[in-house]
Design a protein around this motif. Structure first.
Motif, PDB file in Angstrom:
ATOM      1  N   UNK A 108     -33.892  74.688  28.398  1.00  0.00           N
ATOM      2  CA  UNK A 108     -33.459  73.542  29.199  1.00  0.00           C
ATOM      3  C   UNK A 108     -33.593  72.286  28.338  1.00  0.00           C
ATOM      4  N   UNK A 109     -32.795  71.287  28.647  1.00  0.00           N
ATOM      5  CA  UNK A 109     -32.867  70.035  27.897  1.00  0.00           C
ATOM      6  C   UNK A 109     -32.328  68.913  28.762  1.00  0.00           C
ATOM      7  N   UNK A 110     -32.750  67.700  28.460  1.00  0.00           N
ATOM      8  CA  UNK A 110     -32.286  66.536  29.216  1.00  0.00           C
ATOM      9  C   UNK A 110     -32.243  65.326  28.308  1.00  0.00           C
ATOM     10  N   UNK A 111     -31.255  64.474  28.542  1.00  0.00           N
ATOM     11  CA  UNK A 111     -31.153  63.225  27.797  1.00  0.00           C
ATOM     12  C   UNK A 111     -32.317  62.309  28.178  1.00  0.00           C
ATOM     13  N   UNK A 112     -32.619  61.319  27.350  1.00  0.00           N
ATOM     14  CA  UNK A 112     -33.744  60.423  27.645  1.00  0.00           C
ATOM     15  C   UNK A 112     -33.630  59.785  29.018  1.00  0.00           C
ATOM     16  N   UNK A 113     -34.744  59.748  29.733  1.00  0.00           N
ATOM     17  CA  UNK A 113     -34.796  59.128  31.061  1.00  0.00           C
ATOM     18  C   UNK A 113     -36.206  58.614  31.303  1.00  0.00           C
ATOM     19  N   UNK A 114     -36.312  57.574  32.074  1.00  0.00           N
ATOM     20  CA  UNK A 114     -37.626  57.046  32.428  1.00  0.00           C
ATOM     21  C   UNK A 114     -38.239  57.914  33.514  1.00  0.00           C
ATOM     22  N   UNK A 115     -39.457  58.377  33.252  1.00  0.00           N
ATOM     23  CA  UNK A 115     -40.135  59.217  34.232  1.00  0.00           C
ATOM     24  C   UNK A 115     -39.873  60.700  34.106  1.00  0.00           C
ATOM     25  N   UNK A 116     -38.805  61.089  33.425  1.00  0.00           N
ATOM     26  CA  UNK A 116     -38.480  62.501  33.170  1.00  0.00           C
ATOM     27  C   UNK A 116     -38.292  63.305  34.451  1.00  0.00           C
ATOM     28  N   UNK A 117     -37.971  62.660  35.556  1.00  0.00           N
ATOM     29  CA  UNK A 117     -37.906  63.367  36.839  1.00  0.00           C
ATOM     30  C   UNK A 117     -36.785  64.396  36.874  1.00  0.00           C
ATOM     31  N   UNK A 118     -35.628  64.063  36.313  1.00  0.00           N
ATOM     32  CA  UNK A 118     -34.510  65.003  36.320  1.00  0.00           C
ATOM     33  C   UNK A 118     -34.842  66.231  35.499  1.00  0.00           C
ATOM     34  N   UNK A 119     -35.395  66.019  34.302  1.00  0.00           N
ATOM     35  CA  UNK A 119     -35.754  67.137  33.435  1.00  0.00           C
ATOM     36  C   UNK A 119     -36.826  68.013  34.081  1.00  0.00           C
ATOM     37  N   UNK A 120     -37.888  67.398  34.573  1.00  0.00           N
ATOM     38  CA  UNK A 120     -38.979  68.174  35.162  1.00  0.00           C
ATOM     39  C   UNK A 120     -38.533  68.899  36.415  1.00  0.00           C
ATOM     40  N   UNK A 121     -37.634  68.274  37.186  1.00  0.00           N
ATOM     41  CA  UNK A 121     -37.117  68.940  38.390  1.00  0.00           C
ATOM     42  C   UNK A 121     -36.324  70.182  38.039  1.00  0.00           C
TER      43      UNK A 121
END
Length: 441
Positions: A231-244
Motif C-alpha cells: 500500500x502507498x499514499x501521497x503525502x498528507x497531514x495526519x496520514x489518515x487516508x493512508x492509515x485508514x
C-alpha cells in the motif's frame, strides 16, 4: 443485426469474411519487403493494427442494445434518440464509430448503451486503458508515448496518456473494486508481518513531504515469505487516508488468517509504534537499524583495527539474535565502555546507540523471533519505499501535485501486489456487468 461503422484512414488490407453470434473470421493482407526483414515486420505490425481496428469495431457493435429497445437506467426510462459518431481509441489505433444514444423523456444528458456495456473509459477501450495506465505508472508520459509509437505503432498525445491514466487511477481509488483475493499459497500461513515507513518526495506546493508505504507480508512456519500486500499514499497531514487504507487491508487479512501471529516491524519512529501496537500481538524493532547503531560504536571502539572491529560487531549482533537477554547485557556493556579516543564524533556514536537501545528495549527480543522463524527486519517495507515511490516519483526535476502522485502510487501498489492488477480489471468488468441496464418495455 450488425450496423455499419467507419474508420479514419483505413487502407482496407483487412476484411471480415464471415461472422456469427460466437465468432468472426478476419482476413489480413500483409505486404512483404523481401529485401529487409525489419521493414517487413513493420509492415506486418501496420497490417495487424489495421486488423485490430477492424476487429474492435466488429466487437463494439455487439454491445449495442438490440433494435434500439428502451432501457431503464437508475430507475429512469431512456429511449433511443439518434446515431452519433464517436472517435474511439484502441491499442491498434483510432477509428470513428456511429453508435446509438439514448435520452430521458425530459431531455438532458444523452447516454450510450454501447459505451456502458463495453466499459469504455472516456474514449478508450478497456484494453488500451489498462495498457497505458500500467505503462504510465512505471515510466513518465514522454517515455510511454515513445514506447507506444516505437513498439506498437500508436501515437498518443502526452495529455491523453495522463488523462487516461488519471481515469483508471480514480477507478483504483474506488473501493467498489478492492475486495481482492489472496492467491493460492504453497504452505499454511504461520506469521504475518505488518510494516510501515515513509520516504520524501517533492510536491509542487509544500516542497519535500513524506509519502507513506505499508506492507503486509505472509510467512510460512519456516520463515519463508510467500506473499506481500503493498500500500502507498501521497503525502498528507495526519496520514489518515493512508492509515485508514492500511487498516482496511489488515482487517481483511485477519478475517482470512485469524490464527496467525501478527508482528509489527518498523524503525524507531514513535508514530509507527502507536499504529502497530493496535494491530499486532508482537512488535520488533528493525534489526538492521540496530545494526547500524552498533556498527557505529564498533568504529568508535576500534578506529584503527578493522579486524577487531568486524569481529566485535559480528559477535554482538550474533548474540542479539541468538541469546536471550542479549539486548539488556549489550546496553550495560555500552554504558560501561571507555572509548580509546574520546573525540566528539566517537562519543556521539556511543551515546546515540545507548539512547536508541534504552528507548527500544522492549522491541529488541530477537531471540524469541529467530527461534520462532519470525521476521526481524523491515527490508520489505524499506524496499517498497524505493520501488513504489522513489523509482517513479523522484526522478530528476520531478515535482508532483498531490492527486497525480496519489493516482500513480495507487496503480503501482496494485500492480506490485501479486495478481491484484488482473483482479482489479476482472472486478471492474464484473461490477459494470452487474449494473447493466435491462430492456424492460
Amino acid at each position: 443485426m450488425y450496423k455499419k461503422y467507419f474508420y479514419v484512414a483505413l487502407n482496407m488490407t483487412a476484411v471480415i469474411l464471415t461472422r456469427n453470434e460466437k465468432s468472426f473470421t478476419l482476413q489480413i493482407e500483409v505486404p512483404v519487403d523481401s529485401d529487409n526483414m525489419l521493414s517487413s515486420e513493420d509492415l506486418l505490425q501496420d497490417a495487424l493494427n489495421e486488423g485490430g481496428r477492424l476487429a474492435t469495431g466488429e466487437l463494439l457493435q455487439r454491445f449495442e442494445v438490440p433494435n434500439h429497445d428502451p432501457v431503464v437506467l437508475r430507475g429512469q426510462k431512456l429511449t433511443y434518440k439518434h446515431q452519433v459518431a464517436k472517435r474511439y481509441e484502441t491499442p491498434y489505433g483510432a477509428f470513428t464509430f456511429e453508435r446509438a444514444v439514448y435520452q430521458g423523456h425530459c431531455g438532458g444528458v444523452t447516454w450510450s448503451p454501447l459505451d456502458h456495456n463495453a466499459h469504455i473509459i472516456g474514449a478508450a477501450t478497456p484494453k488500451l486503458a489498462k495498457m497505458v495506465s500500467w505503462k504510465y505508472s512505471k515510466i513518465p508520459a514522454p517515455a510511454v508515448a515513445e514506447d507506444l509509437e516505437s513498439n506498437h505503432g500508436r501515437k498518443l498525445a502526452l495529455s491523453y496518456i495522463k488523462h487516461l491514466s488519471d481515469a483508471v487511477g480514480f477507478l483504483v481509488e474506488d473501493h467498489t473494486y478492492d475486495e481482492y483475493d489472496i492467491p493460492k499459497l504453497d504452505e499454511p500461513v504461520s506469521s504475518i508481518a505488518i510494516g510501515l515507513d515513509g520516504t520524501c518526495m517533492l510536491l509542487c506546493e509544500g516542497g519535500w513531504r513524506e509519502a507513506m508505504c505499508g506492507t503486509i507480508s505472509l510467512y510460512d512456519a519456516s520463515g519463508h515469505r510467500q506473499y506481500t500486500i503493498y500500500t502507498a499514499a501521497a503525502p498528507e497531514y495526519g496520514k489518515s487516508s493512508f492509515l485508514g487504507h492500511l487498516e482496511h487491508e489488515i482487517r481483511r487479512i485477519k478475517d482470512r488468517f485469524p490464527n496467525a501471529h501478527y508482528i509489527g516491524i518498523a524503525d524507531g519512529a514513535k508514530s509507527n509504534w502507536c499504529f502497530l501496537k493496535k494491530h499486532t500481538d508482537y512488535q520488533t524493532l528493525d534489526f538492521f537499524h540496530v545494526s547500524e547503531y552498533i556498527g557505529a560504536v564498533a568504529q568508535a571502539l576500534f578506529p584503527d583495527n578493522e579486524k577487531q572491529r568486524e569481529a566485535w560487531l559480528e559477535d554482538r549482533l550474533h548474540r542479539l539474535k541468538h541469546k536471550m537477554g542479549a539486548a539488556s547485557r549489550l546496553l550495560r556493556e555500552l554504558e560501561a565502555v571507555d572509548l580509546p579516543k574520546k573525540t566528539t564524533a566517537n562519543v556521539e556514536k556511543l551515546y546515540k546507540a545507548i539512547s536508541y537501545m534504552k528507548n527500544n528495549q522492549s522491541l529488541m527480543r530477537y531471540y524469541q523471533s529467530v527461534s520462532k522463524n519470525w521476521p526481524i527486519g523491515s527490508g520489505v517495507t524499506e524496499a517498497a519505499c524505493k520501488t513504489l515511490v522513489k523509482q517513479r516519483l523522484c526522478g530528476s526535476g520531478m515535482r508532483w501535485k498531490h492527486q497525480s502522485a496519489a493516482i500513480i502510487l495507487g496503480i503501482r501498489a496494485l500492480s506490485q501486489t501479486k495478481e491484484r492488477w488482473e483482479q482489479f480489471w476482472e472486478r471492474f468488468m464484473a461490477v459494470h456487468r452487474a449494473n447493466e441496464p435491462v430492456s424492460a418495455f
